[in-house]
Design a protein around this motif. Structure first.
Motif, PDB file in Angstrom:
ATOM      1  N   ASN A  54      -2.982   5.642  -5.439  1.00 25.48           N
ATOM      2  CA  ASN A  54      -3.319   4.287  -5.876  1.00 25.48           C
ATOM      3  C   ASN A  54      -3.232   3.290  -4.718  1.00 25.48           C
ATOM      4  O   ASN A  54      -4.105   2.435  -4.571  1.00 25.48           O
ATOM      5  N   ILE A  57      -6.284   3.689  -2.550  1.00 19.93           N
ATOM      6  CA  ILE A  57      -7.476   3.117  -3.180  1.00 19.93           C
ATOM      7  C   ILE A  57      -7.439   1.597  -3.135  1.00 19.93           C
ATOM      8  O   ILE A  57      -8.437   0.936  -2.820  1.00 19.93           O
ATOM      9  N   ALA A  58      -6.272   1.029  -3.428  1.00 17.51           N
ATOM     10  CA  ALA A  58      -6.148  -0.435  -3.455  1.00 17.51           C
ATOM     11  C   ALA A  58      -6.501  -1.031  -2.093  1.00 17.51           C
ATOM     12  O   ALA A  58      -7.243  -2.012  -1.996  1.00 17.51           O
ATOM     13  N   GLU A  61     -10.422  -0.366  -1.339  1.00 19.26           N
ATOM     14  CA  GLU A  61     -11.338  -1.110  -2.194  1.00 19.26           C
ATOM     15  C   GLU A  61     -10.983  -2.592  -2.273  1.00 19.26           C
ATOM     16  O   GLU A  61     -11.685  -3.360  -2.938  1.00 19.26           O
ATOM     17  N   LEU A  63      -8.539  -3.917  -3.913  1.00 17.48           N
ATOM     18  CA  LEU A  63      -8.164  -4.209  -5.302  1.00 17.48           C
ATOM     19  C   LEU A  63      -6.652  -4.374  -5.359  1.00 17.48           C
ATOM     20  O   LEU A  63      -5.943  -3.738  -4.593  1.00 17.48           O
ATOM     21  N   PRO A  64      -6.144  -5.191  -6.278  1.00 17.73           N
ATOM     22  CA  PRO A  64      -4.684  -5.271  -6.389  1.00 17.73           C
ATOM     23  C   PRO A  64      -4.085  -3.907  -6.749  1.00 17.73           C
ATOM     24  O   PRO A  64      -4.690  -3.148  -7.508  1.00 17.73           O
ATOM     25  N   ILE A  65      -2.928  -3.615  -6.186  1.00 16.66           N
ATOM     26  CA  ILE A  65      -2.193  -2.393  -6.505  1.00 16.66           C
ATOM     27  C   ILE A  65      -2.017  -2.295  -8.024  1.00 16.66           C
ATOM     28  O   ILE A  65      -2.216  -1.258  -8.636  1.00 16.66           O
ATOM     29  N   CYS A  66      -1.605  -3.392  -8.620  1.00 22.03           N
ATOM     30  CA  CYS A  66      -1.359  -3.476 -10.058  1.00 22.03           C
ATOM     31  C   CYS A  66      -2.070  -4.697 -10.601  1.00 22.03           C
ATOM     32  O   CYS A  66      -2.156  -5.716  -9.918  1.00 22.03           O
ATOM     33  N   GLN A  67      -2.574  -4.576 -11.849  1.00 21.37           N
ATOM     34  CA  GLN A  67      -3.306  -5.696 -12.444  1.00 21.37           C
ATOM     35  C   GLN A  67      -2.385  -6.890 -12.712  1.00 21.37           C
ATOM     36  O   GLN A  67      -2.837  -8.018 -12.764  1.00 21.37           O
ATOM     37  N   TYR A 105      -9.386 -12.434  -6.180  1.00 20.32           N
ATOM     38  CA  TYR A 105      -9.667 -11.823  -7.494  1.00 20.32           C
ATOM     39  C   TYR A 105      -8.390 -11.288  -8.131  1.00 20.32           C
ATOM     40  O   TYR A 105      -8.340 -10.195  -8.667  1.00 20.32           O
ATOM     41  N   LEU A 106      -7.338 -12.105  -8.053  1.00 22.50           N
ATOM     42  CA  LEU A 106      -6.061 -11.735  -8.648  1.00 22.50           C
ATOM     43  C   LEU A 106      -5.995 -12.305 -10.061  1.00 22.50           C
ATOM     44  O   LEU A 106      -6.674 -13.283 -10.385  1.00 22.50           O
ATOM     45  N   ARG A 107      -5.167 -11.694 -10.887  1.00 21.55           N
ATOM     46  CA  ARG A 107      -5.129 -12.090 -12.301  1.00 21.55           C
ATOM     47  C   ARG A 107      -4.387 -13.415 -12.494  1.00 21.55           C
ATOM     48  O   ARG A 107      -3.390 -13.698 -11.822  1.00 21.55           O
ATOM     49  N   LYS A 108      -4.925 -14.228 -13.407  1.00 22.00           N
ATOM     50  CA  LYS A 108      -4.304 -15.520 -13.721  1.00 22.00           C
ATOM     51  C   LYS A 108      -3.378 -15.291 -14.912  1.00 22.00           C
ATOM     52  O   LYS A 108      -3.827 -15.145 -16.045  1.00 22.00           O
ATOM     53  N   GLY A 148       6.585  -7.056 -16.242  1.00 22.29           N
ATOM     54  CA  GLY A 148       7.117  -5.804 -16.798  1.00 22.29           C
ATOM     55  C   GLY A 148       8.521  -5.620 -16.274  1.00 22.29           C
ATOM     56  O   GLY A 148       9.464  -5.305 -17.014  1.00 22.29           O
TER      57      GLY A 148
ATOM     58  N   PRO B  67      -9.387  -9.850 -12.392  1.00 26.84           N
ATOM     59  CA  PRO B  67     -10.827 -10.143 -12.428  1.00 26.84           C
ATOM     60  C   PRO B  67     -11.645  -9.131 -11.612  1.00 26.84           C
ATOM     61  O   PRO B  67     -11.183  -8.636 -10.583  1.00 26.84           O
ATOM     62  N   SER B  76      -8.286  -4.380 -11.162  1.00 22.12           N
ATOM     63  CA  SER B  76      -7.237  -3.388 -11.419  1.00 22.12           C
ATOM     64  C   SER B  76      -6.868  -3.412 -12.883  1.00 22.12           C
ATOM     65  O   SER B  76      -6.833  -4.477 -13.504  1.00 22.12           O
ATOM     66  N   THR B  81       3.439  -3.070 -20.654  1.00 23.71           N
ATOM     67  CA  THR B  81       4.565  -2.457 -21.357  1.00 23.71           C
ATOM     68  C   THR B  81       4.363  -2.512 -22.869  1.00 23.71           C
ATOM     69  O   THR B  81       4.178  -3.576 -23.449  1.00 23.71           O
ATOM     70  N   ALA B 130      -5.407   0.225  -9.426  1.00 22.01           N
ATOM     71  CA  ALA B 130      -6.638   0.435  -8.662  1.00 22.01           C
ATOM     72  C   ALA B 130      -7.220   1.803  -8.977  1.00 22.01           C
ATOM     73  O   ALA B 130      -8.432   1.953  -9.175  1.00 22.01           O
TER      74      ALA B 130
END
Lengths: 280, 178
Positions: A54, A57-58, A61, A63-67, A105-108, A148, B67, B76, B81, B130
């Motif tokens: 992972n 790939i992150a 690409e 992409l964030p490691i985790c969403q 493109y990180l999650r809000k 989490g 996004p 991603s 949880t 990812a």
């Protein structure tokens, strides 16, 4: 006196938000590879391999490691010789987070009110902790924290005679209680002493240390080692599915405290262990 | 520990054939849904409305993706949880949901509902956002778009890896650990 435009701080925060979320900590990846050799559970081994893949790939690409790109926690150490110009320091930090989460493109993931909710749309505000320190530098640490793991945080006001044993019991109990929820293998931050909020802040700050760096105090370094071993004997394992890799490190910080107490705070961090540091 | 390829919608036969500890690769359509969507959905159903998506045979993926960057179907998208959805999960199974993907242990009430309705709970690797994103070929919000990352989004997935954490007989990987 040295002048620093707050726009520089915005730019630094923006970059740190993005990089911390996309590029995994090299020490963590090294720890996964080491633990693959000793992990007892086949499922546990698969999880560690998945996390290594992972990270690759992150990075590739972008992409964030985790969403869960987290709520941005920003630690500022502002030198006494620095004069900040061009705007409000905290606003500049929030703007850096806003830009980083948009451009990266990180999650809000931030809501404007804890009860009424309502996404703020730009992952602001950040949570900012500022210290004034000697010197003429500004040191910025951005530590995005996913919830989490953050939800698995605990404070206990131990009695003053509880001792190392009291700390040990509480910390291990917290990790067992958290189980698979904080995405093991975890990094455990512990704050001992101070006051209720000081202990919690120390626990969080302990999670910005280089992975596995020991406390400068020998008795605390010993406690950190013993806690790590005991936690890895609980059998929680990667993702809580069983195994011998429950934690990668335990970092304990202490502070003088009141004669009537011994606050102990535990902040657990997931395996993503994200932070970036820049000194301006 | 076998690796089993499964497709959606899930049939009772497939659900019964899955054992705790099995590795699966899921191909087909799964629906993201987390806290806010579960609350809205169960409140709507309590008011006598239909759920916004047909749940019979379907899988809910407890996830809120980051996004989609330009040129990618999704950002991603690892699991969130699961315990936070425990209060709502039995209702979703009553409505016909056959599978849930998330991470972390489920409450007894959820496992009881899984046994009663014949549903399965899969664990996806938390923080492998990812890697899991690469298994998603298309993503389309289908309900509650105002919830942004928390909307119910239809994901077209190919060989999405997960582990059967709790099977329809109540065998549970999480309760085997300390």
């Amino acid at each position: 006196m040295r002048e620093l435009k707050v726009a520089e701080i915005t730019r630094a925060v923006r970059g740190l938000c993005i990089e911390a979320n996309i590029v995994a900590d090299e020490d963590v990846l090294a720890a996964f590879r080491e633990r693959l050799k000793t992990e007892t559970s086949p499922v546990g081994k698969e999880v560690l391999k998945t996390l290594l893949e992972n990270a690759r790939i992150a990075k590739e690409e972008r992409l964030p490691i985790c969403q869960d790109t987290g709520m941005a926690i920003v630690f500022l150490e502002v030198g006494q010789e620095v004069r900040l110009v061009g705007g409000d320091l905290e606003m500049a930090v929030h703007e850096g987070v806003r830009q980083g989460y948009k451009d990266g493109y990180l999650r809000k993931s931030v809501v404007k009110d804890p009860v009424e909710r309502g996404n703020t749309g730009d992952n602001t505000p950040a949570v900012i902790h500022t210290r004034i320190v000697p010197g003429d530098k500004v040191r910025i640490t951005v530590a995005p924290k996913g919830f989490g793991s953050e939800n698995m945080s605990f404070v206990k006001m131990c009695t003053p005679t509880a001792g190392y044993e009291g700390i040990r019991q509480f910390v291990v109990e917290c990790v067992k209680k958290a189980g698979g929820n904080p995405c093991p293998p975890v990094v455990v931050g512990v704050g001992v002493g101070g006051t209720f909020e000081k202990a919690a802040l120390m626990a969080k700050q302990a999670l910005t240390r280089k992975l596995g760096e020991k406390s400068p105090r020998p008795e605390i370094a010993k406690l950190e080692g013993e806690l790590l071993e005991e936690i890895n004997r609980t059998g929680v394992g990667p993702q809580g599915l069983g195994g011998s890799t429950t934690a990668l490190a335990v970092h304990v910080d202490t502070y003088p405290t009141h004669i009537a107490g011994m606050p102990v705070a535990v902040n657990i961090c997931c395996h993503a262990y994200r932070h970036g540091v820049v000194e301006l | 520990m076998a690796t089993i390829e499964i497709t959606t919608p899930l049939t009772d036969e497939v659900v019964k054939g899955l054992k705790a500890g099995d590795s699966v690769l899921i191909t087909g359509t799964i629906y993201t849904a987390r806290d806010a969507a579960h609350k809205r959905l169960t409140e709507a159903v309590a008011k006598g409305e239909k759920p916004p998506v047909e749940l019979k045979g379907q899988i809910f993926y407890y996830a809120g993706p980051s996004p989609a960057p330009p040129g990618k179907p999704i950002g991603s998208v690892g699991p969130t949880t699961s315990y936070r959805m425990d209060a709502f999960a039995p209702k979703t199974m009553e409505l016909g949901l056959k599978g849930m993907i998330g991470k972390g242990p489920r409450a007894k009430e959820v496992i009881d509902a899984m046994k009663k309705h014949g549903a399965v709970y899969f664990a996806a690797v938390g923080g492998a956002g990812a890697l899991l994103a690469k298994c998603v070929k298309a993503a389309k919000p289908v309900a509650y778009p105002d919830l942004g990352a928390e909307a119910i989004t239809e994901l077209t997935v190919e060989r999405f890896p997960a582990i059967v954490a709790t099977d329809c007989r109540g065998n549970d990987l999480y309760s085997r650990t300390a």
